[in-house]
Design an enzyme around this catalytic site. Sequence first.
Site, PDB file in Angstrom:
ATOM      1  N   PRO A   2       5.072 -12.282  -0.896  1.00  0.00           N
ATOM      2  CA  PRO A   2       6.399 -12.082  -1.499  1.00  0.00           C
ATOM      3  C   PRO A   2       6.395 -11.938  -3.008  1.00  0.00           C
ATOM      4  O   PRO A   2       7.426 -11.643  -3.604  1.00  0.00           O
ATOM      5  CB  PRO A   2       7.154 -13.349  -1.078  1.00  0.00           C
ATOM      6  CG  PRO A   2       6.092 -14.393  -0.943  1.00  0.00           C
ATOM      7  CD  PRO A   2       4.872 -13.672  -0.435  1.00  0.00           C
ATOM      8  N   GLY A   3       5.244 -12.150  -3.665  1.00  0.00           N
ATOM      9  CA  GLY A   3       5.197 -11.799  -5.080  1.00  0.00           C
ATOM     10  C   GLY A   3       4.732 -12.889  -6.028  1.00  0.00           C
ATOM     11  O   GLY A   3       4.783 -12.698  -7.237  1.00  0.00           O
ATOM     12  N   SER A   4       4.228 -14.001  -5.499  1.00  0.00           N
ATOM     13  CA  SER A   4       3.900 -15.094  -6.431  1.00  0.00           C
ATOM     14  C   SER A   4       2.676 -14.772  -7.296  1.00  0.00           C
ATOM     15  O   SER A   4       2.635 -15.153  -8.460  1.00  0.00           O
ATOM     16  CB  SER A   4       3.713 -16.420  -5.691  1.00  0.00           C
ATOM     17  OG  SER A   4       2.508 -16.465  -5.001  1.00  0.00           O
ATOM     18  N   TRP A   5       1.693 -14.049  -6.757  1.00  0.00           N
ATOM     19  CA  TRP A   5       0.539 -13.686  -7.606  1.00  0.00           C
ATOM     20  C   TRP A   5       1.004 -12.742  -8.715  1.00  0.00           C
ATOM     21  O   TRP A   5       0.599 -12.868  -9.860  1.00  0.00           O
ATOM     22  CB  TRP A   5      -0.578 -13.023  -6.778  1.00  0.00           C
ATOM     23  CG  TRP A   5      -1.484 -14.003  -6.097  1.00  0.00           C
ATOM     24  CD1 TRP A   5      -1.136 -15.236  -5.627  1.00  0.00           C
ATOM     25  CD2 TRP A   5      -2.890 -13.846  -5.840  1.00  0.00           C
ATOM     26  NE1 TRP A   5      -2.240 -15.853  -5.072  1.00  0.00           N
ATOM     27  CE2 TRP A   5      -3.322 -15.017  -5.188  1.00  0.00           C
ATOM     28  CE3 TRP A   5      -3.804 -12.825  -6.063  1.00  0.00           C
ATOM     29  CZ2 TRP A   5      -4.645 -15.204  -4.775  1.00  0.00           C
ATOM     30  CZ3 TRP A   5      -5.132 -13.008  -5.658  1.00  0.00           C
ATOM     31  CH2 TRP A   5      -5.536 -14.188  -5.017  1.00  0.00           C
ATOM     32  N   ASP A  41       2.407  -3.676  -1.267  1.00  0.00           N
ATOM     33  CA  ASP A  41       2.448  -4.436  -0.004  1.00  0.00           C
ATOM     34  C   ASP A  41       3.117  -3.627   1.097  1.00  0.00           C
ATOM     35  O   ASP A  41       3.938  -2.752   0.830  1.00  0.00           O
ATOM     36  CB  ASP A  41       3.197  -5.767  -0.173  1.00  0.00           C
ATOM     37  CG  ASP A  41       2.776  -6.782   0.885  1.00  0.00           C
ATOM     38  OD1 ASP A  41       2.018  -7.710   0.544  1.00  0.00           O
ATOM     39  OD2 ASP A  41       3.174  -6.641   2.080  1.00  0.00           O
ATOM     40  N   ASP A  78       1.229   1.005   2.498  1.00  0.00           N
ATOM     41  CA  ASP A  78      -0.014   0.561   3.133  1.00  0.00           C
ATOM     42  C   ASP A  78      -1.191   0.982   2.243  1.00  0.00           C
ATOM     43  O   ASP A  78      -1.357   2.177   1.968  1.00  0.00           O
ATOM     44  CB  ASP A  78      -0.102   1.236   4.513  1.00  0.00           C
ATOM     45  CG  ASP A  78      -1.315   0.790   5.300  1.00  0.00           C
ATOM     46  OD1 ASP A  78      -2.254   0.214   4.696  1.00  0.00           O
ATOM     47  OD2 ASP A  78      -1.332   1.025   6.523  1.00  0.00           O
ATOM     48  N   ILE A  79      -1.999   0.026   1.813  1.00  0.00           N
ATOM     49  CA  ILE A  79      -3.081   0.337   0.886  1.00  0.00           C
ATOM     50  C   ILE A  79      -4.149   1.233   1.523  1.00  0.00           C
ATOM     51  O   ILE A  79      -4.960   1.827   0.818  1.00  0.00           O
ATOM     52  CB  ILE A  79      -3.712  -0.956   0.296  1.00  0.00           C
ATOM     53  CG1 ILE A  79      -4.578  -0.663  -0.933  1.00  0.00           C
ATOM     54  CG2 ILE A  79      -4.541  -1.721   1.344  1.00  0.00           C
ATOM     55  CD1 ILE A  79      -3.883  -0.066  -2.096  1.00  0.00           C
ATOM     56  N   ASP A  93      -5.030 -10.394  -2.227  1.00  0.00           N
ATOM     57  CA  ASP A  93      -4.746 -11.591  -1.412  1.00  0.00           C
ATOM     58  C   ASP A  93      -4.256 -11.096  -0.051  1.00  0.00           C
ATOM     59  O   ASP A  93      -3.680 -11.833   0.734  1.00  0.00           O
ATOM     60  CB  ASP A  93      -3.663 -12.425  -2.111  1.00  0.00           C
ATOM     61  CG  ASP A  93      -3.522 -13.824  -1.525  1.00  0.00           C
ATOM     62  OD1 ASP A  93      -4.505 -14.345  -0.967  1.00  0.00           O
ATOM     63  OD2 ASP A  93      -2.414 -14.399  -1.623  1.00  0.00           O
ATOM     64  N   LYS A 153      -9.453 -12.023  -1.105  1.00  0.00           N
ATOM     65  CA  LYS A 153      -9.454 -13.121  -0.125  1.00  0.00           C
ATOM     66  C   LYS A 153     -10.186 -12.657   1.120  1.00  0.00           C
ATOM     67  O   LYS A 153     -10.055 -11.503   1.539  1.00  0.00           O
ATOM     68  CB  LYS A 153      -8.016 -13.473   0.237  1.00  0.00           C
ATOM     69  CG  LYS A 153      -7.969 -14.406   1.449  1.00  0.00           C
ATOM     70  CD  LYS A 153      -6.681 -15.079   1.626  1.00  0.00           C
ATOM     71  CE  LYS A 153      -5.572 -14.207   2.143  1.00  0.00           C
ATOM     72  NZ  LYS A 153      -4.304 -14.927   2.028  1.00  0.00           N
TER      73      LYS A 153
END
Length: 244
Positions: free
Chosen positions: A61-64, A89, A106-107, A131, A180
């Site tokens: 949701p955006g914390s990084w 994302d 989509d990456i 992540d 990760k």
Amino acid sequence: MLNVLLPSTSRYMARQMKDPYCVLARTHSYRARSAFKLLEMDDKLKFLKPNKVILDIGCAPGSWSQVVVERCKLWPKEEGNSGYLIGVDLQHLLPIPGADIMGESDITSPEVHQKIRNKLNSRKVDIILSDMAHNPVGDTSIDNLRLIQLLRTVYRLFHPLDPASPPSIELASNGIFMCKLFDGQETQQFLNELRQRFSKIRILKPGASRESSSEIYIYCTNPANQDNQKRARNRTKSTEQPKH
Ligand SMILES: C[S@@+](CC[C@H](N)C(=O)[O-])C[C@H]1O[C@@H](n2cnc3c(N)ncnc32)[C@H](O)[C@@H]1O
């Protein structure tokens, strides 16, 4: 009442209230407790700085991204700070001031790569953070393999399999790749692939990462130079292709 109707939801909420990182995340207005994983890794390795171009893959949701904005001073942006953050994302997410967010992207998609290239406008990326993860199924070997497959598509963006083709995204010569991984039986093979592309690799397990989770973070620096990269790509090509 909540306990009767929604036992798993209330158990989840109780766990969240007891988890010190969830409490801290709320106190600091981070969108997720995982902010503290990045904060801890950056406290140790000090890689988030102003003037860096950063790609945050699997950012919802955006914390990084919130942490990157803070540490790289992207909002309010200091004068002369050439830093830039793109977050990508699959999910839709709310805007983050100071970040250029690509939700519902989509990456692994070539269209998304093209959009990133357009945004970068020939700038090299200094730091690629991932992540990203699928929802773990709980089977260590499946989760390990699935995430490795996804991460291969990420490192091939800046180290294409075909040495003759230009990379979709150019990593700076002192660039960093941090991802990760759900640890498992293919981890060593994956680390070997990364070692052909980076001369320094560290494995981290931040305190905010739950003991029960198999997640680890791999921090790669010192990308191989162009000639070594070509040789590495050739070696990997021959080991990665199916044997007939
Ligand atoms: C653990 S969450 C990331 C949390 C995030 N770092 C934060 O601090 O808010 C993993 C994210 O990876 C995303 N993801 C999984 N596969 C993806 C893909 N192929 N492309 C882009 N994002 C993906 C998921 O949608 C999910 O939001």
